[in-house]
Scaffold this active site. Structure first.
Site, PDB file in Angstrom:
ATOM      1  N   ASP A 243      18.207 -60.738  42.784  1.00  8.27           N
ATOM      2  CA  ASP A 243      19.032 -59.549  42.663  1.00  8.27           C
ATOM      3  C   ASP A 243      18.868 -58.819  44.005  1.00  8.27           C
ATOM      4  OD1 ASP A 243      20.485 -57.362  41.517  1.00  8.27           O
ATOM      5  OD2 ASP A 243      18.570 -56.338  41.282  1.00  8.27           O
TER       6      ASP A 243
ATOM      7  N   ASP B 281      20.091 -55.032  44.872  1.00 10.10           N
ATOM      8  CA  ASP B 281      19.736 -53.616  44.753  1.00 10.10           C
ATOM      9  C   ASP B 281      18.478 -53.458  43.899  1.00 10.10           C
ATOM     10  OD1 ASP B 281      22.031 -52.417  46.103  1.00 10.10           O
ATOM     11  OD2 ASP B 281      23.224 -53.111  44.412  1.00 10.10           O
TER      12      ASP B 281
HETATM   13  C1  BG6 Z   1      24.100 -53.184  41.110  1.00  9.53           C
HETATM   14  C2  BG6 Z   1      23.408 -51.852  41.010  1.00  9.53           C
HETATM   15  O1  BG6 Z   1      23.413 -54.023  41.971  1.00  9.53           O
HETATM   16  O2  BG6 Z   1      25.435 -53.003  41.588  1.00  9.53           O
HETATM   17  C3  BG6 Z   1      24.205 -50.908  40.125  1.00  9.53           C
HETATM   18  O3  BG6 Z   1      22.113 -52.036  40.431  1.00  9.53           O
HETATM   19  C4  BG6 Z   1      25.640 -50.795  40.690  1.00  9.53           C
HETATM   20  O4  BG6 Z   1      23.579 -49.652  40.085  1.00  9.53           O
HETATM   21  C5  BG6 Z   1      26.261 -52.174  40.783  1.00  9.53           C
HETATM   22  O5  BG6 Z   1      26.428 -49.968  39.825  1.00  9.53           O
HETATM   23  C6  BG6 Z   1      27.676 -52.145  41.356  1.00  9.53           C
HETATM   24  O6  BG6 Z   1      27.615 -51.753  42.692  1.00  9.53           O
HETATM   25  P1  BG6 Z   1      28.859 -51.505  43.629  1.00  9.53           P
HETATM   26  O7  BG6 Z   1      28.243 -51.517  45.017  1.00  9.53           O
HETATM   27  O8  BG6 Z   1      29.832 -52.617  43.437  1.00  9.53           O
HETATM   28  O9  BG6 Z   1      29.434 -50.188  43.271  1.00  9.53           O
HETATM   29 MG    MG Z   2      18.825 -54.425  40.725  1.00  5.55          MG
END
Ligand code: BG6
Ligand code: MG
Length: 210
Positions: A8, A10
Site C-alpha cells: 500500500d 499512503d
Molecule cells: C488511499 C488513502 O490510499 O487513497 C485514502 O488511504 C484516499 O485516504 C484514497 O481517500 C484515494 O486517494 P486519492 O488520491 O485518489 O484521492
Molecule cells: Mg494506506
C-alpha cells in the site's frame, strides 16, 4: 512461498494522512460540516468518492452527484497542491532500505493503492522505477475492502495470488488482502485488524517473514 510483496502507498511508504486531512478539512469547513481526526481514520484506504460520502454523513443537506463531483474535484486540486511539497526524505523510516533488500532477495515488489494520485506521489518520492507493477485507483471500480487493486497488482506482476504478501496500514486493506487470498501484513492502524497474519512494529521485520 512468497514471490511478491504488494505495498500500500499512503500510510505504508509515505504518510500523506495529514495532507488528505487538511484538504478534506478545507472542504468540510467550506460546507459547514463537522470533520475531525476520528472521522479521518475511517477514510484510510477508501477511494476519494467513498471518503466524501463518509464526510457527508454529517452534512445537514443532501448533495446530488454533480455537487459531489465538484466537491471531490476541489478537494483533489487542493490535495495535489499539498503533494508538491513531497520529496524522497518524506518516505517513512527504513522503507527505502526494505524495498532494496526485497529486490536483492529476488522478491518482486508492487504498489496496490486506492489513490488516483499514486503515480504522482511515487514520482515525487523518486521510487517509481523500483516497482515491477503499479496498481492504483485508476485501475479499479471498487476500492478496498474489495480485493480488486491487489488482484490487479498480482496480475500485472504475473504472480499467483497465494504467492503474494500485502503490507497495509488500513484495516480495510487487510480485509481486501485476505479476500484476495494473500498473506496480510499489518503496520500502524491496521494492527487492530483481527484478520492480519502478521502485525509489525518495525517494517524491517518484513525481511524475516518473506
Ligand atoms: C488511499 C488513502 O490510499 O487513497 C485514502 O488511504 C484516499 O485516504 C484514497 O481517500 C484515494 O486517494 P486519492 O488520491 O485518489 O484521492
Ligand atoms: Mg494506506
Amino acid at each position: 512461498m512468497i514471490k511478491a510483496v504488494i505495498f500500500d502507498l499512503d500510510g505504508v511508504i509515505v504518510s500523506t494522512d495529514q495532507l488528505h486531512y487538511e484538504a478534506w478539512k478545507h472542504i468540510a469547513d467550506q460546507e459547514g460540516i463537522h470533520f475531525d481526526e476520528k472521522i479521518n481514520h475511517r477514510l484510510r484506504g477508501v477511494s476519494r468518492m467513498d471518503s466524501l460520502n463518509i464526510i457527508l454523513e454529517n452534512a445537514n443537506k443532501k448533495y446530488n452527484d454533480s455537487e459531489k463531483k465538484s466537491l471531490a474535484k476541489t478537494k483533489n486540486d487542493y490535495y495535489v497542491e499539498l503533494l508538491k511539497q513531497l520529496s524522497p526524505k518524506d518516505m517513512l523510516p527504513h522503507v527505502y532500505d526494505v524495498l532494496l533488500k526485497l529486490k536483492e532477495k529476488g522478491i518482486k515488489i508492487a504498489i496496490g493503492s486506492s489513490s488516483r494520485n499514486a503515480k504522482t506521489i511515487l514520482k515525487y518520492l523518486n521510487i517509481t522505477n523500483l516497482f515491477e507493477a503499479i496498481a492504483d485507483g485508476t485501475d479499479i471500480e471498487n476500492s478496498k475492502p474489495a480485493p480488486d487493486v491487489f488482484l490487479k497488482a498480482a496480475a500485472k506482476l504475473g504472480v499467483p495470488y497465494a504467492s503474494c504478501a500485502v503490507i497495509e496500514d488500513a484495516t480495510v486493506g487487510i480485509e481486501a488482502a485476505k479476500k484476495a487470498g494473500m498473506l496480510a501484513i499489518a503496520v500502524f492502524d491496521a494492527k487492530k485488524s483481527k484478520q492480519a497474519d502478521y502485525k509489525l512494529d518495525d517494517i524491517r521485520d518484513l525481511l524475516s517473514i518473506v
